[in-house]
Design a protein around this motif. Structure first.
Motif, PDB file in Angstrom:
ATOM      1  N   ILE A  60       1.345  13.937  -3.897  1.00 17.48           N
ATOM      2  CA  ILE A  60       0.010  13.440  -3.602  1.00 17.48           C
ATOM      3  C   ILE A  60      -0.841  14.551  -2.995  1.00 17.48           C
ATOM      4  O   ILE A  60      -0.333  15.605  -2.599  1.00 17.48           O
ATOM      5  N   ARG A  74       1.376   3.999  -3.160  1.00 17.33           N
ATOM      6  CA  ARG A  74       0.354   4.955  -3.569  1.00 17.33           C
ATOM      7  C   ARG A  74       0.470   6.281  -2.814  1.00 17.33           C
ATOM      8  O   ARG A  74      -0.173   7.266  -3.190  1.00 17.33           O
ATOM      9  N   VAL A 129      -7.010   2.735   3.685  1.00 17.58           N
ATOM     10  CA  VAL A 129      -6.736   1.957   2.471  1.00 17.58           C
ATOM     11  C   VAL A 129      -6.653   0.461   2.796  1.00 17.58           C
ATOM     12  O   VAL A 129      -7.139  -0.387   2.038  1.00 17.58           O
ATOM     13  N   ALA A 178       0.815  -1.224   0.000  1.00 19.35           N
ATOM     14  CA  ALA A 178       0.000   0.000   0.000  1.00 19.35           C
ATOM     15  C   ALA A 178       0.847   1.272   0.000  1.00 19.35           C
ATOM     16  O   ALA A 178       0.366   2.340  -0.404  1.00 19.35           O
TER      17      ALA A 178
END
Length: 348
Positions: free
Chosen positions: A159, A154, A230, A151
């Motif tokens: 971002i 990402r 997430v 994870a």
């Protein structure tokens, strides 16, 4: 709570002691004066000194950033101090503290990259995104190490991140954490942040230790919150340590107790030059006449093959920092000038 506010104390020269006065009662004393306070006259408060440079404090858990600045300021008996990048009481690690003229270079440190090691405890999301808040979401699920590692990518790069509700960001002139504490619903919009590196250091099922390198404005608490969402198990930061801020690392750091024990006359080895904050910027040596022009806020023409062409740069004269500014069309335009002397250490 990780944010990038800067707190700078204004100079506070000690006022001379008032001889023959009693602040508590104000009653008349002998010969028309004032009575002495009980226990005899008050001792003179030491006069604050001009101290210029950076102190790289290794802040302990439980200490606020404001208190840390006060401790360092007192340890050096300095007139002026400020910090570069707030650390919450929950967090430990590097808190660069600027004394005197070094406060003018705080923005350069705050704009630098930062590194952290933090622990995410899984199964609980809190309203503050750390261990000091109250639970708002829970889960019995716990992630495998492989799932956490899968994870992380990402969240690497440029971002969008929604800051924690309990943060120092201003909403209509008020701090978000003040509104949240008053029970108001705080809706913060996502902001662009840069995260350069994330890696799992340890994992035991209940919690994961992660190291991170990121840019200005990144909230580690928000990262832990979003990672938990997430992974579908929720999470919050339960421990946090900052290991780097700009050019400053743990290798140059010192403890508050060390500074307090050494006192103003013994803390010289812990004071780093003002220009340490300008690490990475090109420098140019200027003549005395050029230095005087820069000190008056006037640009100077740079000559020579090695002179910076464009961008930020700083000037020195005789090894002493004079100014920092922008090189434009062959001229150095000063934006900050420095009045260094006394306890300012020099390179070399």
């Amino acid at each position: 709570m990780i944010h990038d506010d800067t707190a700078i104390d204004s100079p506070d020269e000690a006022a001379p002691a008032s001889i023959g006065s009693d602040d508590a009662t104000g009653t008349p004393g002998p010969a028309g004066g004032r009575r002495q306070p009980r226990g005899g006259p008050r001792p003179d408060r030491p006069k604050r000194r001009d101290v210029n440079g950076w102190v790289i404090l290794d802040k302990g858990v439980g200490m606020t950033s404001t208190h840390a600045v006060a401790v360092v300021k007192r340890a050096f008996n300095a007139k002026k101090a400020g910090h570069a990048g707030t650390l919450d009481p929950l967090a430990s690690g590097i808190l660069p503290i600027a004394l005197g003229e070094a406060t003018k270079t705080v923005p350069f440190v705050m704009d630098g990259r930062k590194a952290y090691v933090f622990t995410v405890t899984w199964g609980i999301e809190t309203d503050t995104d750390d261990a000091e808040g109250r639970p708002v979401m829970t889960s019995d699920a716990r992630p495998e190490r492989e799932a956490v590692e899968a994870a992380l990518p990402r969240f690497i790069g440029a971002i969008e991140q929604v800051p924690p509700r309990y943060s120092a960001i201003k909403i209509a002139g008020e701090r978000a954490y003040d509104l949240a504490r008053d029970g108001e619903v705080v809706e913060l919009v996502a902001r662009p942040v840069q995260i350069d590196h994330l890696a799992v250091v340890e994992h035991d099922g209940q919690r994961t230790v992660i190291e991170a390198q990121c840019g200005k404005g990144t909230y580690v608490r928000a990262l832990a919150r979003d990672l938990g969402r997430v992974l579908g198990c929720y999470g919050h930061v339960s421990a946090l340590r900052r290991t780097r801020v700009g050019p400053f690392t743990e290798a140059e750091s010192c403890l508050a107790a060390t500074l307090e024990e050494a006192g103003p006359d013994g803390n010289g080895p812990h004071l780093h030059p003002v220009e340490t904050a300008l690490d990475g910027l090109p420098s140019v040596a200027v003549s005395r006449d050029m230095a005087l022009r820069l000190m008056r806020g006037q640009p100077v023409i740079l000559r020579g093959r090695d002179a910076p062409v464009e961008g930020k740069a700083f000037a020195t004269c005789g090894g002493i920092l004079v100014s920092v500014g922008d090189v434009e069309r062959g001229e150095l335009v000063p934006h900050r000038v420095f009045h260094l002397g006394g306890t300012a250490p020099q390179r070399g």
